[in-house]
Design a protein around this motif. Structure first.
Motif, PDB file in Angstrom:
ATOM      1  N   ALA A  55       0.890  -1.047   0.059  1.00  0.00           N
ATOM      2  CA  ALA A  55      -0.185  -0.117  -0.075  1.00  0.00           C
ATOM      3  C   ALA A  55       0.739   1.191   0.012  1.00  0.00           C
ATOM      4  CB  ALA A  55      -0.943   0.042   1.224  1.00  0.00           C
ATOM      5  N   SER A  56       1.948   1.296   0.847  1.00  0.00           N
ATOM      6  CA  SER A  56       2.940   2.326   0.793  1.00  0.00           C
ATOM      7  C   SER A  56       3.480   2.435  -0.495  1.00  0.00           C
ATOM      8  CB  SER A  56       3.912   2.108   1.946  1.00  0.00           C
ATOM      9  OG  SER A  56       4.901   3.027   1.883  1.00  0.00           O
ATOM     10  N   LEU A  57       4.081   1.659  -1.119  1.00  0.00           N
ATOM     11  CA  LEU A  57       4.613   1.497  -2.369  1.00  0.00           C
ATOM     12  C   LEU A  57       3.774   2.017  -3.461  1.00  0.00           C
ATOM     13  CD1 LEU A  57       7.431   1.188  -3.683  1.00  0.00           C
ATOM     14  CD2 LEU A  57       6.678  -1.170  -4.190  1.00  0.00           C
ATOM     15  N   ALA A  58       2.722   1.500  -3.444  1.00  0.00           N
ATOM     16  CA  ALA A  58       1.456   2.045  -4.482  1.00  0.00           C
ATOM     17  C   ALA A  58       1.244   3.546  -4.355  1.00  0.00           C
ATOM     18  CB  ALA A  58       0.026   1.088  -4.183  1.00  0.00           C
ATOM     19  N   GLU A  59       1.072   4.078  -3.247  1.00  0.00           N
ATOM     20  CA  GLU A  59       0.778   5.362  -2.787  1.00  0.00           C
ATOM     21  C   GLU A  59       1.827   6.344  -3.566  1.00  0.00           C
ATOM     22  OE1 GLU A  59      -1.539   5.883   1.225  1.00  0.00           O
ATOM     23  OE2 GLU A  59       0.402   6.423   1.241  1.00  0.00           O
ATOM     24  N   THR A  60       3.124   6.072  -3.177  1.00  0.00           N
ATOM     25  CA  THR A  60       4.243   6.807  -3.853  1.00  0.00           C
ATOM     26  C   THR A  60       4.307   6.601  -5.325  1.00  0.00           C
ATOM     27  OG1 THR A  60       5.462   6.162  -1.709  1.00  0.00           O
ATOM     28  CG2 THR A  60       6.758   6.958  -3.604  1.00  0.00           C
ATOM     29  N   LEU A 106      -5.007   9.218  -5.684  1.00  0.00           N
ATOM     30  CA  LEU A 106      -4.955   9.325  -4.247  1.00  0.00           C
ATOM     31  C   LEU A 106      -5.936  10.522  -3.686  1.00  0.00           C
ATOM     32  CD1 LEU A 106      -1.019  10.578  -4.292  1.00  0.00           C
ATOM     33  CD2 LEU A 106      -2.076   8.252  -3.334  1.00  0.00           C
ATOM     34  N   ASP A 107      -6.207  10.069  -2.350  1.00  0.00           N
ATOM     35  CA  ASP A 107      -7.308  10.853  -1.916  1.00  0.00           C
ATOM     36  C   ASP A 107      -6.629  12.101  -1.515  1.00  0.00           C
ATOM     37  OD1 ASP A 107      -6.239  11.164   0.932  1.00  0.00           O
ATOM     38  OD2 ASP A 107      -6.756   8.682   0.898  1.00  0.00           O
ATOM     39  N   ALA A 145      -6.045  13.925   1.382  1.00  0.00           N
ATOM     40  CA  ALA A 145      -5.274  14.046   2.443  1.00  0.00           C
ATOM     41  C   ALA A 145      -3.946  13.346   2.047  1.00  0.00           C
ATOM     42  CB  ALA A 145      -6.023  13.397   3.501  1.00  0.00           C
ATOM     43  N   THR A 146      -3.893  12.151   1.330  1.00  0.00           N
ATOM     44  CA  THR A 146      -2.597  11.622   1.047  1.00  0.00           C
ATOM     45  C   THR A 146      -1.782  12.594  -0.018  1.00  0.00           C
ATOM     46  OG1 THR A 146      -3.693   9.446   1.282  1.00  0.00           O
ATOM     47  CG2 THR A 146      -1.547   9.370   0.323  1.00  0.00           C
ATOM     48  N   ARG A 147      -2.595  13.110  -1.118  1.00  0.00           N
ATOM     49  CA  ARG A 147      -1.947  13.625  -2.012  1.00  0.00           C
ATOM     50  C   ARG A 147      -1.404  14.980  -1.263  1.00  0.00           C
ATOM     51  NH1 ARG A 147      -5.793  14.501  -4.825  1.00  0.00           N
ATOM     52  NH2 ARG A 147      -6.382  16.442  -4.187  1.00  0.00           N
ATOM     53  N   THR A 148      -1.752  15.378  -0.226  1.00  0.00           N
ATOM     54  CA  THR A 148      -1.503  16.810   0.295  1.00  0.00           C
ATOM     55  C   THR A 148      -0.258  16.423   1.248  1.00  0.00           C
ATOM     56  OG1 THR A 148      -3.905  17.992   0.577  1.00  0.00           O
ATOM     57  CG2 THR A 148      -2.047  18.569   2.037  1.00  0.00           C
ATOM     58  N   ALA A 149      -0.039  15.503   1.697  1.00  0.00           N
ATOM     59  CA  ALA A 149       1.024  14.900   2.571  1.00  0.00           C
ATOM     60  C   ALA A 149       2.031  14.659   1.593  1.00  0.00           C
ATOM     61  CB  ALA A 149       0.442  13.571   3.260  1.00  0.00           C
ATOM     62  N   TYR A 150       1.880  14.070   0.587  1.00  0.00           N
ATOM     63  CA  TYR A 150       2.944  13.871  -0.358  1.00  0.00           C
ATOM     64  C   TYR A 150       3.596  15.158  -0.930  1.00  0.00           C
ATOM     65  CZ  TYR A 150       3.475   8.877  -0.699  1.00  0.00           C
ATOM     66  OH  TYR A 150       3.689   7.440  -0.453  1.00  0.00           O
ATOM     67  N   GLU A 151       2.780  16.347  -1.049  1.00  0.00           N
ATOM     68  CA  GLU A 151       3.115  17.701  -1.647  1.00  0.00           C
ATOM     69  C   GLU A 151       4.019  18.148  -0.595  1.00  0.00           C
ATOM     70  OE1 GLU A 151      -0.688  19.245  -2.537  1.00  0.00           O
ATOM     71  OE2 GLU A 151      -0.632  18.349  -4.731  1.00  0.00           O
ATOM     72  N   LYS A 152       3.673  17.937   0.774  1.00  0.00           N
ATOM     73  CA  LYS A 152       4.122  18.698   1.720  1.00  0.00           C
ATOM     74  C   LYS A 152       5.760  18.113   2.060  1.00  0.00           C
ATOM     75  CE  LYS A 152       3.946  20.050   6.863  1.00  0.00           C
ATOM     76  NZ  LYS A 152       5.230  19.498   7.007  1.00  0.00           N
ATOM     77  N   MET A 153       5.682  16.679   1.883  1.00  0.00           N
ATOM     78  CA  MET A 153       6.985  15.762   1.739  1.00  0.00           C
ATOM     79  C   MET A 153       7.941  16.465   0.766  1.00  0.00           C
ATOM     80  SD  MET A 153       6.613  11.859   2.634  1.00  0.00           S
ATOM     81  CE  MET A 153       4.788  11.498   1.865  1.00  0.00           C
ATOM     82  N   ALA A 154       7.503  16.694  -0.192  1.00  0.00           N
ATOM     83  CA  ALA A 154       8.065  17.326  -1.681  1.00  0.00           C
ATOM     84  C   ALA A 154       8.811  18.719  -1.073  1.00  0.00           C
ATOM     85  CB  ALA A 154       7.475  17.261  -2.715  1.00  0.00           C
ATOM     86  N   ALA A 155       7.785  19.637  -0.557  1.00  0.00           N
ATOM     87  CA  ALA A 155       8.210  20.739  -0.233  1.00  0.00           C
ATOM     88  C   ALA A 155       9.068  20.965   0.777  1.00  0.00           C
ATOM     89  CB  ALA A 155       6.984  21.571   0.099  1.00  0.00           C
ATOM     90  N   ASP A 156       8.842  20.102   1.948  1.00  0.00           N
ATOM     91  CA  ASP A 156       9.764  19.970   2.922  1.00  0.00           C
ATOM     92  C   ASP A 156      11.306  19.558   2.529  1.00  0.00           C
ATOM     93  OD1 ASP A 156       7.716  20.745   4.739  1.00  0.00           O
ATOM     94  OD2 ASP A 156       7.452  18.692   5.681  1.00  0.00           O
ATOM     95  N   SER A 157      11.402  18.599   1.582  1.00  0.00           N
ATOM     96  CA  SER A 157      12.674  18.086   1.306  1.00  0.00           C
ATOM     97  C   SER A 157      13.483  19.183   0.400  1.00  0.00           C
ATOM     98  CB  SER A 157      12.434  16.813   0.613  1.00  0.00           C
ATOM     99  OG  SER A 157      11.960  17.255  -0.985  1.00  0.00           O
TER     100      SER A 157
END
Length: 519
Positions: A79-84, A479-480, A482-494
């Motif tokens: 599930a984690s790999l599919a989300e990414t 992606l739902d 919330a998940t998409r927003t979380a990934y966008e935040k991970m990208a910005a934070d990185s």
């Protein structure tokens, strides 16, 4: 000698058993609509390749590497790999994520852009290491992709296991010893994984343009290894002539780190001739030794320990012992949207646990040579009907040897399923591998060639169609919010973290490298 290890494992109860710890690192090339390696930089929407925990690059700017956190179940791992994957696929524009291990269409070394990681000293170190791989081996073999499986057992398992074995060493030393016990048996049996899961019997003609080889013509643009299971793991894939002299020892932690340390500190005349810098004074290698760093050593399996900032892998292993085992010989499964499926993961867990529970004598030089020979034979000739390998002390048809190993796993599969409430995941995974061995044309490599034949397509066209189909499915799943927003935040934070790292450097790269090379 006392009770067998498998007998001792019978004393585990469902309450004692806490499953496995597992993670994946999955590589894949970005390609254009025609199946040519992407010439574009890493998409900014995916974040910084230097500081992102889940999305980075391997050798090339075009070679994505998607990393999962450590998970405690196959379902949560996938599930984690599919989300990414879904996040990545949504941000590739017109490009496609290549589904095969052997690369798309290339135009020589110059068409494979080396990954860049920004101006920080740590980012430059990664880039210079890759430039070193270029001047040593060329870029073509660095464009090959695979999936690495990270396997460990939880702390509660080790304390119970140590008690059952009556071992009185520190838990750290005990765990390291047991992981090397597993690794020795992995080396004895890794040929089985290449028979079952090797999935790269074909390659695009551009990969061997101007290179001498013994492949068979499949079509105008495709060559195949007539009986090969994995060209990725053969002579045309990952190889290093300088490493033939290393004799890295996988028997125990001390000998492993000592021999690897020696390789990193042993000058190699051809690399000395290249030099550490080019005529313009730019660094083109970290050093001129047999290995620049530990990661340059190619092997089907590695003992690993998570490193701290500025720490080398050998230092981490020596100071804190083995944390997990990394299986590195797995081809991408081009039939799976994320490159690997649940049945394969469950089988790997079963296979690796049995490597730990079986007797495992130290491997001597003669056995080491035999093991390397069997592995090479299955990689290069595993689909040959009459292939024989040295197994249990005698030459044995490879399919008979495979069934013998699979039969040994039946009781363990039943026990693990009993621990999991009676589900038959492990028995089903084992049955799937039995059918791959007993039913003609059912291994991954057989299926790949049969699919190409049926479609009337070569490696490029067939893999590109598979890649587009996987992309379509993953984009449709999406992606739902919330998940998409979380990934966008991970990208910005990185990206912010990379900028902070670049601003914090206080010494030149030359000084940084000099300090890094100190023991």
């Amino acid at each position: 000698m006392g009770e067998s290890r498998k007998g001792l494992f019978q004393q585990f109860s469902a309450q004692d058993w806490h499953g496995f710890r597992k993670g994946l690192e999955k590589e894949g090339l970005r390609v254009d609509q025609d199946g040519f390696i992407a010439q574009t930089p890493h998409p900014e929407a995916l974040g910084s390749t230097l500081t992102h925990d889940r999305i980075t690059t391997d050798y090339s700017e075009s070679l994505l590497e998607l990393i999962t956190p450590v998970c405690d179940s196959t379902g949560s791992l996938l599930a984690s790999l599919a989300e990414t994957h879904r996040f990545v696929q949504a941000n590739l524009g017109d490009e496609v994520l290549w589904s095969g291990s052997m690369p798309c269409r290339l135009d020589g070394d110059a068409s494979i852009p080396i990954a860049v990681y920004g101006s920080s000293n740590s980012g430059q170190l990664r880039h210079v290491y890759r430039r070193g791989l270029d001047v040593r081996y060329g870029r073509m073999m660095q464009s090959i992709a695979g999936v690495h499986y990270n396997f460990s057992l939880p702390e509660r398992f080790w304390t119970r296991w140590q008690s059952l074995l009556g071992d009185e060493r520190s838990l750290q030393d005990f765990k390291s010893d047991q992981y090397f016990w597993l690794i020795r048996n992995f080396r004895r049996r890794s040929w089985l994984l290449m028979l079952l899961f090797g999935a790269s019997p074909a390659l695009d003609a551009s990969f061997v343009e101007g290179v001498s080889h013994r492949l068979k013509r499949f079509s105008d643009d495709t060559w195949i290894g007539e009986c090969a299971t994995s060209l990725r793991m053969g002579d045309l894939g990952y190889h290093n002539n300088a490493q033939a002299s290393l004799d890295i020892c996988f028997n125990e932690l001390r000998t492993y780190t000592d021999t690897l340390y020696r390789a990193i500190h042993t000058p190699w005349p051809p690399y000395e001739k290249i030099g550490q810098r080019n005529a313009e004074g730019e660094f083109i290698q970290i050093n001129t030794n047999v290995l620049q760093i530990e990661n340059e050593y190619y092997s089907a399996v590695r003992p690993k320990r998570t490193t701290q900032r500025g720490e080398k892998p050998i230092q981490a292993l020596r100071s804190r012992g083995v944390e997990y085992v990394e299986v590195r010989c797995l081809d991408l499964d081009p039939f799976e949207p994320v490159g690997i499926g649940a049945t394969q993961i469950d089988f790997l867990d079963l296979f690796l646990l049995d490597c730990l529970l079986s007797d495992s004598e130290v491997i001597g030089d003669e056995e080491c040579s035999r093991l390397d020979g069997s592995y090479k034979d299955v990689v290069g000739k595993g689909r040959k009907a009459d292939l024989q390998i040295c197994f249990d002390g005698s030459l044995t048809p490879v399919r008979d040897a495979a069934l013998s190993l699979l039969d040994r796993l039946q009781g363990l599969a039943e026990r693990l399923d009993a621990f999991n409430g009676g589900e038959k995941n492990y028995q089903n995974a084992l049955a799937a591998q039995r059918s791959a061995v007993t039913e003609p044309g059912n291994t991954r490599s057989d299926r790949v060639l049969a699919a190409m034949e049926t479609a009337g397509q070569g490696h490029l066209a067939w893999t590109l169609d598979q890649s587009r189909a996987h992309q379509g499915q993953l984009r449709e799943d999406g992606l739902d919010d919330a998940t998409r927003t979380a990934y966008e935040k991970m990208a910005a934070d990185s990206i912010a973290a990379q900028k902070e790292l670049e601003a914090s450097d206080r010494v030149s790269f030359e000084e940084y490298l000099k300090a890094y090379l100190k023991d």
